[in-house]
Design a protein around this motif. Sequence first.
Motif, mmCIF file in Angstrom:
data_model
loop_
_atom_site.group_PDB
_atom_site.id
_atom_site.type_symbol
_atom_site.label_atom_id
_atom_site.label_comp_id
_atom_site.label_asym_id
_atom_site.label_seq_id
_atom_site.Cartn_x
_atom_site.Cartn_y
_atom_site.Cartn_z
ATOM 1 N N ILE A 269 7.669 -6.251 50.560
ATOM 2 C CA ILE A 269 7.281 -7.525 49.949
ATOM 3 C C ILE A 269 5.987 -8.046 50.567
ATOM 4 N N TYR A 270 5.895 -8.061 51.889
ATOM 5 C CA TYR A 270 4.714 -8.612 52.559
ATOM 6 C C TYR A 270 3.461 -7.812 52.232
ATOM 7 N N TYR A 271 3.563 -6.487 52.328
ATOM 8 C CA TYR A 271 2.349 -5.655 52.313
ATOM 9 C C TYR A 271 2.089 -4.938 50.996
ATOM 10 N N HIS A 272 3.131 -4.630 50.211
ATOM 11 C CA HIS A 272 2.910 -4.018 48.899
ATOM 12 C C HIS A 272 2.711 -5.093 47.829
ATOM 13 N N MET A 273 3.588 -6.082 47.825
ATOM 14 C CA MET A 273 3.535 -7.088 46.776
ATOM 15 C C MET A 273 2.518 -8.189 47.055
ATOM 16 N N TYR A 274 2.323 -8.540 48.338
ATOM 17 C CA TYR A 274 1.460 -9.671 48.673
ATOM 18 C C TYR A 274 0.258 -9.305 49.536
ATOM 19 N N GLY A 275 -0.018 -8.022 49.671
ATOM 20 C CA GLY A 275 -1.247 -7.586 50.334
ATOM 21 C C GLY A 275 -1.412 -8.049 51.762
ATOM 22 N N GLY A 276 -0.320 -8.246 52.488
ATOM 23 C CA GLY A 276 -0.397 -8.640 53.889
ATOM 24 C C GLY A 276 -0.298 -10.128 54.136
ATOM 25 N N ASP A 277 -0.131 -10.923 53.092
ATOM 26 C CA ASP A 277 0.035 -12.375 53.242
ATOM 27 C C ASP A 277 1.497 -12.645 53.641
ATOM 28 N N THR A 278 1.751 -12.735 54.949
ATOM 29 C CA THR A 278 3.126 -12.850 55.431
ATOM 30 C C THR A 278 3.744 -14.208 55.088
ATOM 31 N N LYS A 279 2.922 -15.240 54.943
ATOM 32 C CA LYS A 279 3.483 -16.546 54.576
ATOM 33 C C LYS A 279 4.012 -16.520 53.148
ATOM 34 N N ALA A 280 3.173 -16.038 52.217
ATOM 35 C CA ALA A 280 3.605 -15.962 50.820
ATOM 36 C C ALA A 280 4.746 -14.963 50.665
ATOM 37 N N GLY A 281 4.637 -13.839 51.386
ATOM 38 C CA GLY A 281 5.689 -12.827 51.317
ATOM 39 C C GLY A 281 7.006 -13.335 51.874
ATOM 40 N N ALA A 282 6.921 -14.046 53.001
ATOM 41 C CA ALA A 282 8.131 -14.591 53.613
ATOM 42 C C ALA A 282 8.773 -15.623 52.698
ATOM 43 N N GLU A 283 7.950 -16.370 51.983
ATOM 44 C CA GLU A 283 8.487 -17.365 51.062
ATOM 45 C C GLU A 283 9.233 -16.698 49.904
ATOM 46 N N GLY A 416 -3.117 -6.404 55.795
ATOM 47 C CA GLY A 416 -3.015 -6.080 54.376
ATOM 48 C C GLY A 416 -3.694 -4.801 53.966
ATOM 49 N N ALA A 417 -4.313 -4.088 54.899
ATOM 50 C CA ALA A 417 -5.061 -2.863 54.569
ATOM 51 C C ALA A 417 -4.235 -1.612 54.839
ATOM 52 N N GLN A 418 -2.935 -1.668 54.588
ATOM 53 C CA GLN A 418 -2.069 -0.510 54.798
ATOM 54 C C GLN A 418 -2.404 0.584 53.786
ATOM 55 N N SER A 419 -2.235 1.844 54.173
ATOM 56 C CA SER A 419 -2.509 2.969 53.291
ATOM 57 C C SER A 419 -1.583 2.958 52.076
ATOM 58 N N PRO A 420 -2.095 3.311 50.876
ATOM 59 C CA PRO A 420 -1.233 3.424 49.693
ATOM 60 C C PRO A 420 -0.091 4.421 49.902
ATOM 61 N N ASP A 421 -0.362 5.504 50.659
ATOM 62 C CA ASP A 421 0.688 6.483 50.948
ATOM 63 C C ASP A 421 1.796 5.862 51.785
ATOM 64 N N THR A 422 1.418 5.018 52.726
ATOM 65 C CA THR A 422 2.401 4.327 53.563
ATOM 66 C C THR A 422 3.316 3.458 52.707
ATOM 67 N N LEU A 423 2.728 2.687 51.821
ATOM 68 C CA LEU A 423 3.509 1.789 50.973
ATOM 69 C C LEU A 423 4.405 2.578 50.019
#
Length: 469
Positions: A269-283, A416-423
């Motif tokens: 949720i944090y890094y695939h859906m919200y690009g590393g925005d942990t506040k929006a992802g946590a919400e 938010g710059a995680q590899s697409p393969d990682t996600l």
Amino acid sequence: MNNAEHKTATKDKIPLLEKLFYGVGSGSYQLSGDGVKSLANPIYNITLGLSPSLIGLVLMISRIFDAFTDPLIGRWSDNARSRWGRRRPFIFVGSFLAAAGFVMIWMVPASWAGQTQPLFIYYLCTMLLFYFCATIQVVPYHTLGLEMTADYDERTSISGYKMVFSFAFSLLLPWVFRLAQSEAFSGDTMAGMRYLSYILAGVIIVGGILPAIFVKERYYKVAQGQAKTPFWLSARQTFANREFLVLTGVILVSSFGPSMVGSLAPYIIYYHMYGGDTKAGAEMAAIGANVFSVAAILFTPLIVRLSSKWGKVKVMQATVWLGAFNSVMTLVLFTPERPWLVLVYFFLQAPTAGFWVVTTSMKADICDDDELRHGTRREGMFGSVGGWIAKVGLSLTYLLSGVILDVTGFNVELKGAQSPDTLWEMRMLFAAVPLVTALLSLYFLKKYTLDRKRMAEIRAQLEARRAAI
């Protein structure tokens, strides 16, 4: 007797207030037990920078330790004799101890962020302390629930109340990490976490002591007259019960997959859906978790009703099949284009909570089967040994969950710059692993034989031997 024709006798029904007070106790241990797991990565990895593998190692070690203390406390409460009963004194004292242990975990100095050795040592020591304290409360609490009634269906009803309060109290947990990041704490997440931990500790205490005060121990008179069983004899007799081993195997296999990859959900949720925005992802994660909890509360009465109509095994099979389907659907529902679809996943996951409603009821049936075989009530040993097997088995998943996160290539410094393969690897594992373990658990479920007819026979034989409860 046809399942649809069964009605619980008036003498077997437990008063509503007593069910409510017992249910509140489940919220207490749910807050503490689920809290230390769900907040582990947000606080110790994302906030403090401890490696996910080391977090997994701490969770594994502490759960193994917890597993070995369970039978000791279970046997201690089985053999306890006090004016307040066998279970209630442990629950009362344990509630205060568990709350104190919970608070200590989050007292780690924020200045240690990024310092692996002190973080690891502090985290490990406080987790060991917490699980020892929590065991004093939780094992006798679970055991008390197994002793509340002798009726096949009323046991499921009691378990339903327990689950409802578990989910009700769980509404608080998903918001903790988000609230800890709020401006009220000037951006100091650890200060926020410490403040919130005091509030949660108060709820843990209040919820914990209510069943200790208001719930009756109906099998206490039976237990008072029985000889105290030596630990190793009691353990050997517990492991010799076939139905107990089958049910424990089902629980272990069913839990293994979700436990191993469950921690990936917030990262997806944090890094695939919200690009590393942990506040929006946590919400969004918090909203999703609340959707799950509210839906589970609404579905629980239906699960109890269906259990009475279909039987416990069929209800369990239905919940496992639904969980398997929902695992596959995560590949579609966890998407950055339509993030609200994740709420569909949480909603569909809610009926699977019926699995835990039914398994708790089945454990009480197994205790009757054991009394018929050996002439003693040993709910404490069954609850604790079952917990021991599950915790030892599942402790490996805590380590694997951290290792899996590292193996996928996740790097907290990349944000938010995680590899697409990682996600993609995260998403595939999150979908596939629970599917495989669900299919295995369905195989084991076919071997369970304590249905309504058999339990009626067992109860008749027990009450011919001793007075009815």
